[in-house]
Scaffold this motif. Structure first.
Motif, PDB file in Angstrom:
ATOM      1  N   GLN A   1     -17.863 -64.259 -40.426  1.00  0.00           N
ATOM      2  CA  GLN A   1     -16.641 -64.710 -39.809  1.00  0.00           C
ATOM      3  C   GLN A   1     -16.746 -64.604 -38.297  1.00  0.00           C
ATOM      4  N   VAL A   2     -16.017 -65.491 -37.612  1.00  0.00           N
ATOM      5  CA  VAL A   2     -15.970 -65.461 -36.169  1.00  0.00           C
ATOM      6  C   VAL A   2     -14.518 -65.520 -35.711  1.00  0.00           C
ATOM      7  N   GLN A   3     -14.270 -64.939 -34.559  1.00  0.00           N
ATOM      8  CA  GLN A   3     -12.987 -65.093 -33.904  1.00  0.00           C
ATOM      9  C   GLN A   3     -13.075 -66.278 -32.960  1.00  0.00           C
ATOM     10  N   LEU A   4     -11.992 -67.039 -32.878  1.00  0.00           N
ATOM     11  CA  LEU A   4     -11.953 -68.256 -32.095  1.00  0.00           C
ATOM     12  C   LEU A   4     -10.844 -68.162 -31.054  1.00  0.00           C
ATOM     13  N   VAL A   5     -11.144 -68.583 -29.843  1.00  0.00           N
ATOM     14  CA  VAL A   5     -10.171 -68.560 -28.762  1.00  0.00           C
ATOM     15  C   VAL A   5     -10.174 -69.910 -28.068  1.00  0.00           C
ATOM     16  N   GLU A   6      -9.026 -70.578 -28.092  1.00  0.00           N
ATOM     17  CA  GLU A   6      -8.883 -71.855 -27.412  1.00  0.00           C
ATOM     18  C   GLU A   6      -8.424 -71.645 -25.978  1.00  0.00           C
ATOM     19  N   SER A   7      -8.785 -72.593 -25.124  1.00  0.00           N
ATOM     20  CA  SER A   7      -8.298 -72.606 -23.761  1.00  0.00           C
ATOM     21  C   SER A   7      -8.340 -74.039 -23.245  1.00  0.00           C
ATOM     22  N   GLY A   8      -7.697 -74.268 -22.122  1.00  0.00           N
ATOM     23  CA  GLY A   8      -7.748 -75.567 -21.480  1.00  0.00           C
ATOM     24  C   GLY A   8      -6.491 -76.396 -21.596  1.00  0.00           C
ATOM     25  N   GLY A   9      -5.524 -75.933 -22.358  1.00  0.00           N
ATOM     26  CA  GLY A   9      -4.282 -76.664 -22.462  1.00  0.00           C
ATOM     27  C   GLY A   9      -3.486 -76.588 -21.175  1.00  0.00           C
ATOM     28  N   GLY A  10      -2.440 -77.388 -21.121  1.00  0.00           N
ATOM     29  CA  GLY A  10      -1.603 -77.398 -19.943  1.00  0.00           C
ATOM     30  C   GLY A  10      -0.636 -78.552 -19.953  1.00  0.00           C
ATOM     31  N   LEU A  11       0.002 -78.751 -18.824  1.00  0.00           N
ATOM     32  CA  LEU A  11       0.971 -79.816 -18.636  1.00  0.00           C
ATOM     33  C   LEU A  11       0.353 -80.907 -17.776  1.00  0.00           C
ATOM     34  N   VAL A  12       0.320 -82.119 -18.308  1.00  0.00           N
ATOM     35  CA  VAL A  12      -0.221 -83.260 -17.574  1.00  0.00           C
ATOM     36  C   VAL A  12       0.694 -84.454 -17.757  1.00  0.00           C
ATOM     37  N   GLN A  13       0.500 -85.438 -16.915  1.00  0.00           N
ATOM     38  CA  GLN A  13       1.228 -86.689 -17.039  1.00  0.00           C
ATOM     39  C   GLN A  13       0.478 -87.649 -17.945  1.00  0.00           C
ATOM     40  N   ALA A  14       1.210 -88.567 -18.535  1.00  0.00           N
ATOM     41  CA  ALA A  14       0.597 -89.583 -19.380  1.00  0.00           C
ATOM     42  C   ALA A  14      -0.508 -90.304 -18.622  1.00  0.00           C
ATOM     43  N   GLY A  15      -1.619 -90.520 -19.322  1.00  0.00           N
ATOM     44  CA  GLY A  15      -2.762 -91.182 -18.730  1.00  0.00           C
ATOM     45  C   GLY A  15      -3.808 -90.235 -18.178  1.00  0.00           C
ATOM     46  N   GLU A  16      -3.456 -88.982 -18.022  1.00  0.00           N
ATOM     47  CA  GLU A  16      -4.396 -88.005 -17.489  1.00  0.00           C
ATOM     48  C   GLU A  16      -5.238 -87.384 -18.594  1.00  0.00           C
TER      49      GLU A  16
END
Length: 123
Positions: A1-16
């Motif tokens: 088993q592995v632990q998973l960590v997401e990153s990189g989300g955020g607030l952007v405008q359409a098209g970005e």
């Protein structure tokens, strides 16, 4: 088993664009992996999957805009999201399963999950 960590989300405008990362605590070469998302009031849905040998598959809603990849040496899976739309707004989760055969689109096929990262796309 592995632990998973997401990153990189955020607030952007359409098209970005955004690039999500999913870093595992151990080697991922024997894991099939995928990205899922869940918007408020909706079921968790498949976004993209990548097999142990690097085959890719995408939901119709993101095909041509998103690209999934993996770097086994870095124990990391990525989701490059281009031309984002407001309907892409959701919490994005990475998922994995040891020795998964091919690509599976059901969240029930995966037993390792990250905590999720919020992606918000404004009009």
């Amino acid at each position: 088993q592995v632990q998973l960590v997401e990153s990189g989300g955020g607030l952007v405008q359409a098209g970005e664009s955004l690039r999500l990362s999913c870093v595992a605590s151990g080697r991922i070469s024997s894991y099939g992996m995928g990205w899922f998302r869940q918007a408020p009031g909706k079921e968790r849905e498949f976004v993209s999957g990548i097999s142990r040998i690097g085959n890719n598959f995408y939901a119709d809603s993101v095909k041509g805009r998103f690209t999934i990849s993996r770097d086994n040496a870095k124990n990391t899976m990525y989701l490059q999201m281009n031309t984002l739309k407001p309907e892409d707004t959701a919490v994005y989760y990475c998922a994995a399963r040891w020795l998964l055969v091919g690509i599976k689109t059901s969240p029930l096929e995966y037993d390792q999950w990250g905590q999720g990262t919020q992606v918000t796309v404004s009009s």
